[in-house]
Design a protein around this motif. Structure first.
Motif, PDB file in Angstrom:
ATOM      1  N   LEU A 114       0.848  -1.186   0.000  1.00  0.00           N
ATOM      2  CA  LEU A 114       0.000   0.000   0.000  1.00  0.00           C
ATOM      3  C   LEU A 114       0.887   1.240   0.000  1.00  0.00           C
ATOM      4  CD1 LEU A 114      -2.732  -1.116   2.550  1.00  0.00           C
ATOM      5  CD2 LEU A 114      -2.970  -0.887   0.077  1.00  0.00           C
ATOM      6  N   PRO A 115       0.422   2.321  -0.603  1.00  0.00           N
ATOM      7  CA  PRO A 115       1.274   3.511  -0.710  1.00  0.00           C
ATOM      8  C   PRO A 115       1.421   4.264   0.611  1.00  0.00           C
ATOM      9  CG  PRO A 115      -0.876   3.934  -1.674  1.00  0.00           C
ATOM     10  CD  PRO A 115      -0.849   2.481  -1.297  1.00  0.00           C
ATOM     11  N   GLU A 116       2.511   4.998   0.718  1.00  0.00           N
ATOM     12  CA  GLU A 116       2.729   5.894   1.855  1.00  0.00           C
ATOM     13  C   GLU A 116       1.564   6.880   1.908  1.00  0.00           C
ATOM     14  OE1 GLU A 116       4.500   7.246   5.118  1.00  0.00           O
ATOM     15  OE2 GLU A 116       5.712   5.928   3.855  1.00  0.00           O
ATOM     16  N   GLY A 117       1.053   7.149   3.090  1.00  0.00           N
ATOM     17  CA  GLY A 117      -0.029   8.112   3.257  1.00  0.00           C
ATOM     18  C   GLY A 117      -1.412   7.581   2.957  1.00  0.00           C
ATOM     19  N   VAL A 118      -1.540   6.290   2.685  1.00  0.00           N
ATOM     20  CA  VAL A 118      -2.852   5.721   2.410  1.00  0.00           C
ATOM     21  C   VAL A 118      -3.750   5.904   3.638  1.00  0.00           C
ATOM     22  CG1 VAL A 118      -2.319   3.364   3.188  1.00  0.00           C
ATOM     23  CG2 VAL A 118      -4.081   3.720   1.462  1.00  0.00           C
ATOM     24  N   SER A 119      -5.002   6.218   3.379  1.00  0.00           N
ATOM     25  CA  SER A 119      -5.970   6.394   4.461  1.00  0.00           C
ATOM     26  C   SER A 119      -6.771   5.107   4.610  1.00  0.00           C
ATOM     27  CB  SER A 119      -6.896   7.565   4.132  1.00  0.00           C
ATOM     28  OG  SER A 119      -7.859   7.710   5.142  1.00  0.00           O
ATOM     29  N   MET A 120      -6.806   4.601   5.847  1.00  0.00           N
ATOM     30  CA  MET A 120      -7.576   3.380   6.126  1.00  0.00           C
ATOM     31  C   MET A 120      -8.537   3.657   7.273  1.00  0.00           C
ATOM     32  SD  MET A 120      -4.761   0.319   5.698  1.00  0.00           S
ATOM     33  CE  MET A 120      -3.623   0.878   6.968  1.00  0.00           C
ATOM     34  N   VAL A 121      -9.735   3.110   7.150  1.00  0.00           N
ATOM     35  CA  VAL A 121     -10.770   3.268   8.158  1.00  0.00           C
ATOM     36  C   VAL A 121     -11.017   1.909   8.803  1.00  0.00           C
ATOM     37  CG1 VAL A 121     -13.195   3.843   8.541  1.00  0.00           C
ATOM     38  CG2 VAL A 121     -11.851   5.138   6.892  1.00  0.00           C
ATOM     39  N   PRO A 122     -10.973   1.825  10.133  1.00  0.00           N
ATOM     40  CA  PRO A 122     -11.192   0.535  10.786  1.00  0.00           C
ATOM     41  C   PRO A 122     -12.633   0.056  10.659  1.00  0.00           C
ATOM     42  CG  PRO A 122     -10.766   2.271  12.421  1.00  0.00           C
ATOM     43  CD  PRO A 122     -10.666   2.897  11.077  1.00  0.00           C
ATOM     44  N   LEU A 123     -12.780  -1.212  10.288  1.00  0.00           N
ATOM     45  CA  LEU A 123     -14.090  -1.859  10.237  1.00  0.00           C
ATOM     46  C   LEU A 123     -14.259  -2.855  11.371  1.00  0.00           C
ATOM     47  CD1 LEU A 123     -14.535  -2.649   6.438  1.00  0.00           C
ATOM     48  CD2 LEU A 123     -15.199  -0.618   7.707  1.00  0.00           C
ATOM     49  N   SER A 124     -13.128  -3.428  11.818  1.00  0.00           N
ATOM     50  CA  SER A 124     -13.167  -4.432  12.880  1.00  0.00           C
ATOM     51  C   SER A 124     -11.767  -4.596  13.457  1.00  0.00           C
ATOM     52  CB  SER A 124     -13.643  -5.769  12.308  1.00  0.00           C
ATOM     53  OG  SER A 124     -13.683  -6.761  13.312  1.00  0.00           O
ATOM     54  N   VAL A 125     -11.680  -4.678  14.776  1.00  0.00           N
ATOM     55  CA  VAL A 125     -10.409  -4.948  15.455  1.00  0.00           C
ATOM     56  C   VAL A 125     -10.726  -5.787  16.686  1.00  0.00           C
ATOM     57  CG1 VAL A 125      -8.474  -3.919  16.719  1.00  0.00           C
ATOM     58  CG2 VAL A 125      -9.268  -2.869  14.611  1.00  0.00           C
ATOM     59  N   ASP A 126      -9.885  -6.792  16.928  1.00  0.00           N
ATOM     60  CA  ASP A 126     -10.145  -7.658  18.076  1.00  0.00           C
ATOM     61  C   ASP A 126      -9.738  -6.979  19.385  1.00  0.00           C
ATOM     62  OD1 ASP A 126      -7.359  -7.847  18.055  1.00  0.00           O
ATOM     63  OD2 ASP A 126      -7.322 -10.018  17.877  1.00  0.00           O
ATOM     64  N   GLN A 127     -10.140  -7.568  20.496  1.00  0.00           N
ATOM     65  CA  GLN A 127      -9.887  -7.017  21.830  1.00  0.00           C
ATOM     66  C   GLN A 127      -8.396  -6.910  22.143  1.00  0.00           C
ATOM     67  OE1 GLN A 127     -11.945  -5.982  24.353  1.00  0.00           O
ATOM     68  NE2 GLN A 127     -13.886  -6.383  23.333  1.00  0.00           N
ATOM     69  N   GLU A 128      -7.598  -7.851  21.624  1.00  0.00           N
ATOM     70  CA  GLU A 128      -6.170  -7.909  21.942  1.00  0.00           C
ATOM     71  C   GLU A 128      -5.310  -6.988  21.074  1.00  0.00           C
ATOM     72  OE1 GLU A 128      -7.953 -10.848  21.208  1.00  0.00           O
ATOM     73  OE2 GLU A 128      -8.433 -11.043  23.337  1.00  0.00           O
ATOM     74  N   LEU A 129      -5.929  -6.292  20.131  1.00  0.00           N
ATOM     75  CA  LEU A 129      -5.219  -5.421  19.193  1.00  0.00           C
ATOM     76  C   LEU A 129      -4.178  -6.198  18.399  1.00  0.00           C
ATOM     77  CD1 LEU A 129      -4.641  -2.228  21.385  1.00  0.00           C
ATOM     78  CD2 LEU A 129      -6.537  -2.724  19.840  1.00  0.00           C
ATOM     79  N   SER A 130      -4.561  -7.404  17.974  1.00  0.00           N
ATOM     80  CA  SER A 130      -3.640  -8.225  17.193  1.00  0.00           C
ATOM     81  C   SER A 130      -4.159  -8.505  15.790  1.00  0.00           C
ATOM     82  CB  SER A 130      -3.388  -9.562  17.909  1.00  0.00           C
ATOM     83  OG  SER A 130      -4.594 -10.298  18.014  1.00  0.00           O
ATOM     84  N   GLU A 131      -5.416  -8.143  15.521  1.00  0.00           N
ATOM     85  CA  GLU A 131      -6.010  -8.423  14.216  1.00  0.00           C
ATOM     86  C   GLU A 131      -7.047  -7.354  13.904  1.00  0.00           C
ATOM     87  OE1 GLU A 131      -7.664 -12.411  11.991  1.00  0.00           O
ATOM     88  OE2 GLU A 131      -7.374 -12.442  14.146  1.00  0.00           O
ATOM     89  N   GLY A 132      -7.029  -6.882  12.666  1.00  0.00           N
ATOM     90  CA  GLY A 132      -7.985  -5.855  12.292  1.00  0.00           C
ATOM     91  C   GLY A 132      -8.296  -5.862  10.806  1.00  0.00           C
TER      92      GLY A 132
END
Length: 127
Positions: A61-79
């Protein structure tokens, strides 16, 4: 969210305001999570970890790409993130964590993969 919502995600939200246990306890964020919620705060933290670690760059992915979270687990290990303004239709969504990553073109592909209907290897960057 500060951007247009992908058609698949918008359609999903028209039927449901998110989903609590989408995959391994991961939620899919709904309207009630924006602009602020504890789940969204965790997601923003994981997004910063992803940016700071350059994981998105490692996956092409390019530098500066904007990403919006749709789902992240409780442990902050997967999103799962929606990639804003992606020029590549195969890279609309980015699922990253636990040492693996995958790109999806439609939200329905993410649901199919999570349900075991389709194989993660179809979308994995580790082909």
């Amino acid at each position: 969210m500060g951007q247009l919502i992908e058609a698949d995600y918008r359609e999903f939200l028209s039927f449901s305001d998110g989903m609590e246990n989408f995959f391994s306890g991961m939620p899919v964020f709904g309207w009630q999570d924006w602009p602020s919620s504890p789940a969204l705060d965790r997601a923003e933290e994981f997004l910063e970890i992803t940016y700071d670690g350059g994981i998105h760059l490692d996956e092409g992915l390019p530098e500066g790409v904007s990403m919006v979270p749709l789902s992240v687990d409780q442990e902050l290990s997967e999103g799962i993130f929606m990639i804003a303004g992606s020029e590549d239709p195969g890279k609309r969504y980015f699922w990253v964590g636990n040492g693996d990553a995958a790109f999806f073109s439609r939200l329905s592909e993410i649901f199919s993969c999570a349900a075991g209907v389709r194989s993660w290897s179809e979308f994995s960057t580790m082909r």
